[in-house]
Motif scaffolding. Sequence first.
Motif, PDB file in Angstrom:
ATOM      1  N   VAL A 162      38.862  45.200  35.658  1.00  0.00           N
ATOM      2  CA  VAL A 162      38.365  45.889  36.848  1.00  0.00           C
ATOM      3  C   VAL A 162      39.080  45.354  38.078  1.00  0.00           C
ATOM      4  N   VAL A 163      39.453  46.257  38.990  1.00  0.00           N
ATOM      5  CA  VAL A 163      39.883  45.851  40.325  1.00  0.00           C
ATOM      6  C   VAL A 163      38.649  45.968  41.211  1.00  0.00           C
ATOM      7  N   ASP A 164      37.986  44.828  41.436  1.00  0.00           N
ATOM      8  CA  ASP A 164      36.759  44.823  42.226  1.00  0.00           C
ATOM      9  C   ASP A 164      37.057  45.048  43.700  1.00  0.00           C
ATOM     10  N   VAL A 165      36.149  45.760  44.366  1.00  0.00           N
ATOM     11  CA  VAL A 165      36.281  46.063  45.784  1.00  0.00           C
ATOM     12  C   VAL A 165      34.924  45.874  46.450  1.00  0.00           C
ATOM     13  N   ASN A 166      34.915  45.221  47.594  1.00  0.00           N
ATOM     14  CA  ASN A 166      33.659  45.085  48.340  1.00  0.00           C
ATOM     15  C   ASN A 166      33.246  46.445  48.894  1.00  0.00           C
ATOM     16  N   GLU A 167      32.040  46.849  48.573  1.00  0.00           N
ATOM     17  CA  GLU A 167      31.495  48.122  49.036  1.00  0.00           C
ATOM     18  C   GLU A 167      32.468  49.279  48.789  1.00  0.00           C
ATOM     19  N   PRO A 168      32.794  49.542  47.540  1.00  0.00           N
ATOM     20  CA  PRO A 168      33.729  50.631  47.235  1.00  0.00           C
ATOM     21  C   PRO A 168      33.177  51.988  47.638  1.00  0.00           C
ATOM     22  N   GLN A 169      34.082  52.865  48.040  1.00  0.00           N
ATOM     23  CA  GLN A 169      33.691  54.234  48.379  1.00  0.00           C
ATOM     24  C   GLN A 169      33.888  55.169  47.195  1.00  0.00           C
ATOM     25  N   PHE A 170      34.792  54.786  46.285  1.00  0.00           N
ATOM     26  CA  PHE A 170      35.103  55.620  45.133  1.00  0.00           C
ATOM     27  C   PHE A 170      35.309  54.738  43.915  1.00  0.00           C
ATOM     28  N   ILE A 171      35.059  55.287  42.731  1.00  0.00           N
ATOM     29  CA  ILE A 171      35.335  54.607  41.468  1.00  0.00           C
ATOM     30  C   ILE A 171      36.322  55.469  40.700  1.00  0.00           C
ATOM     31  N   VAL A 172      37.444  54.875  40.293  1.00  0.00           N
ATOM     32  CA  VAL A 172      38.426  55.603  39.494  1.00  0.00           C
ATOM     33  C   VAL A 172      38.585  54.884  38.160  1.00  0.00           C
ATOM     34  N   LEU A 173      38.320  55.586  37.078  1.00  0.00           N
ATOM     35  CA  LEU A 173      38.545  55.067  35.739  1.00  0.00           C
ATOM     36  C   LEU A 173      39.954  55.460  35.307  1.00  0.00           C
ATOM     37  N   CYS A 174      40.718  54.495  34.827  1.00  0.00           N
ATOM     38  CA  CYS A 174      42.131  54.727  34.519  1.00  0.00           C
ATOM     39  C   CYS A 174      42.407  54.583  33.030  1.00  0.00           C
ATOM     40  N   GLU A 175      43.197  55.495  32.511  1.00  0.00           N
ATOM     41  CA  GLU A 175      43.587  55.407  31.101  1.00  0.00           C
ATOM     42  C   GLU A 175      44.583  54.282  30.880  1.00  0.00           C
ATOM     43  N   MET A 182      48.519  47.236  40.828  1.00  0.00           N
ATOM     44  CA  MET A 182      48.815  47.322  42.265  1.00  0.00           C
ATOM     45  C   MET A 182      47.491  47.349  43.030  1.00  0.00           C
ATOM     46  N   PRO A 183      46.680  46.293  42.894  1.00  0.00           N
ATOM     47  CA  PRO A 183      45.323  46.299  43.458  1.00  0.00           C
ATOM     48  C   PRO A 183      45.263  46.427  44.972  1.00  0.00           C
ATOM     49  N   ARG A 184      46.314  45.960  45.661  1.00  0.00           N
ATOM     50  CA  ARG A 184      46.284  46.011  47.123  1.00  0.00           C
ATOM     51  C   ARG A 184      46.127  47.441  47.634  1.00  0.00           C
ATOM     52  N   ILE A 185      46.806  48.376  46.987  1.00  0.00           N
ATOM     53  CA  ILE A 185      46.747  49.769  47.412  1.00  0.00           C
ATOM     54  C   ILE A 185      45.339  50.322  47.244  1.00  0.00           C
ATOM     55  N   ALA A 186      44.727  50.045  46.099  1.00  0.00           N
ATOM     56  CA  ALA A 186      43.370  50.538  45.848  1.00  0.00           C
ATOM     57  C   ALA A 186      42.368  49.914  46.813  1.00  0.00           C
ATOM     58  N   ARG A 187      42.491  48.612  47.039  1.00  0.00           N
ATOM     59  CA  ARG A 187      41.531  47.920  47.900  1.00  0.00           C
ATOM     60  C   ARG A 187      41.637  48.366  49.349  1.00  0.00           C
ATOM     61  N   GLU A 188      42.847  48.681  49.788  1.00  0.00           N
ATOM     62  CA  GLU A 188      43.018  49.160  51.164  1.00  0.00           C
ATOM     63  C   GLU A 188      42.253  50.447  51.416  1.00  0.00           C
ATOM     64  N   HIS A 189      42.013  51.220  50.350  1.00  0.00           N
ATOM     65  CA  HIS A 189      41.324  52.501  50.482  1.00  0.00           C
ATOM     66  C   HIS A 189      39.931  52.472  49.856  1.00  0.00           C
ATOM     67  N   LYS A 190      39.424  51.245  49.588  1.00  0.00           N
ATOM     68  CA  LYS A 190      38.070  51.076  49.068  1.00  0.00           C
ATOM     69  C   LYS A 190      37.859  51.811  47.738  1.00  0.00           C
ATOM     70  N   ILE A 191      38.877  51.753  46.883  1.00  0.00           N
ATOM     71  CA  ILE A 191      38.793  52.387  45.569  1.00  0.00           C
ATOM     72  C   ILE A 191      38.679  51.299  44.499  1.00  0.00           C
ATOM     73  N   GLU A 192      37.589  51.305  43.751  1.00  0.00           N
ATOM     74  CA  GLU A 192      37.434  50.370  42.645  1.00  0.00           C
ATOM     75  C   GLU A 192      38.010  51.001  41.378  1.00  0.00           C
ATOM     76  N   LEU A 193      38.799  50.233  40.631  1.00  0.00           N
ATOM     77  CA  LEU A 193      39.465  50.750  39.444  1.00  0.00           C
ATOM     78  C   LEU A 193      38.908  50.115  38.174  1.00  0.00           C
ATOM     79  N   TRP A 194      38.730  50.939  37.148  1.00  0.00           N
ATOM     80  CA  TRP A 194      38.286  50.479  35.838  1.00  0.00           C
ATOM     81  C   TRP A 194      39.280  50.937  34.783  1.00  0.00           C
ATOM     82  N   TYR A 195      39.575  50.062  33.823  1.00  0.00           N
ATOM     83  CA  TYR A 195      40.474  50.414  32.735  1.00  0.00           C
ATOM     84  C   TYR A 195      39.667  50.923  31.549  1.00  0.00           C
TER      85      TYR A 195
END
Length: 316
Positions: A162-175, A182-195
């Motif tokens: 998981v790419v954890d994000v404080n107070e995420p606005q969106f959750i994206v599950l990735c295949e 590239m967690p910096r890009i996701a965190r800059e936009h408050k997107i939490e990523l799950w594999y």
Amino acid sequence: MEGELTWRTLTALYSLYEGNKIPATKKKNNKFQNLISRKLIQYQPGNHNYLIKGDKYDDYFVKRYLVDYQEYDLFLKSIQPDVSGRQTYTVNDIRSLQFIVENREQIKESLTTRHTFSEDFFEHGGSKHLDTYHSLDNLVLSILGVKDYPLEDPKMHQWRFVVDVNEPQFIVLCENLNFLKMPRIAREHKIELWYVGGNNTKGIHFIDKIKLNKPLFYSCDWDYNGLEIYCQLKKIFHKKGCDIKLLYPSEPIKKYSVNMEKHKSKWKPTLSFSGLEQSLFTSKEINLINELISTDKWIEEETNDLIAMVKGYINL
């Protein structure tokens, strides 16, 4: 940044930015040939054995490479103090190493053979990548604190990355792992990523119920395997009382033959809609999938722009 760009090339680009000259032998590299043709770098007046930067080079480098260079330089020095500008690691390799460092304890618990490990974490190079690049393989073993890989694969290796994000606005599950590298890009936009690759859908049960109130998206390869996982996720989240949307590929959409090297997922042309549940897709998605099936093509997840795809649904 181009994933196949090597650390050696990137350090040479930085050296030019710092005002240094570099050997003209670099002109054999496609990157430097391109920069010469664009007049961003040039031969040193009176001495064509060296290349120097042009007036617009600094702006180019700052915009395209500086932040990433500084991040990768700091990272490589933290795991390999004697690192120099001679290493041939690619940007893709460095991103994989960063991911391994951040998740090393979990990775060690389910360590696989060298070939399976390479396929999982260096997917850009395939199962033989670590066989080919011994120094990279040794660095991986050093990071994990092990002498070698197990002789046999464990029967199951369920990753919960998981790419954890404080107070995420969106959750994206990735295949695939590409966006998680590239967690910096996701965190800059408050997107939490799950594999959730490899049918690793069990991990979604760990998602906090509070986060299920956020917009949920799925990013994947647009091939049979990726879209079949989406159908599974759609049903799982429906039982949880929420919905997940399929991220539509960003422009320009790059389509590849399903028969290309290293790609294993094939369409099922004898089955209607390749056996996928058509009712789970929008008309726009159905049109693109039908086109891919009829032309035997697929779309690779990493060729897409994560932020652009999410923006297709919500303004960031």
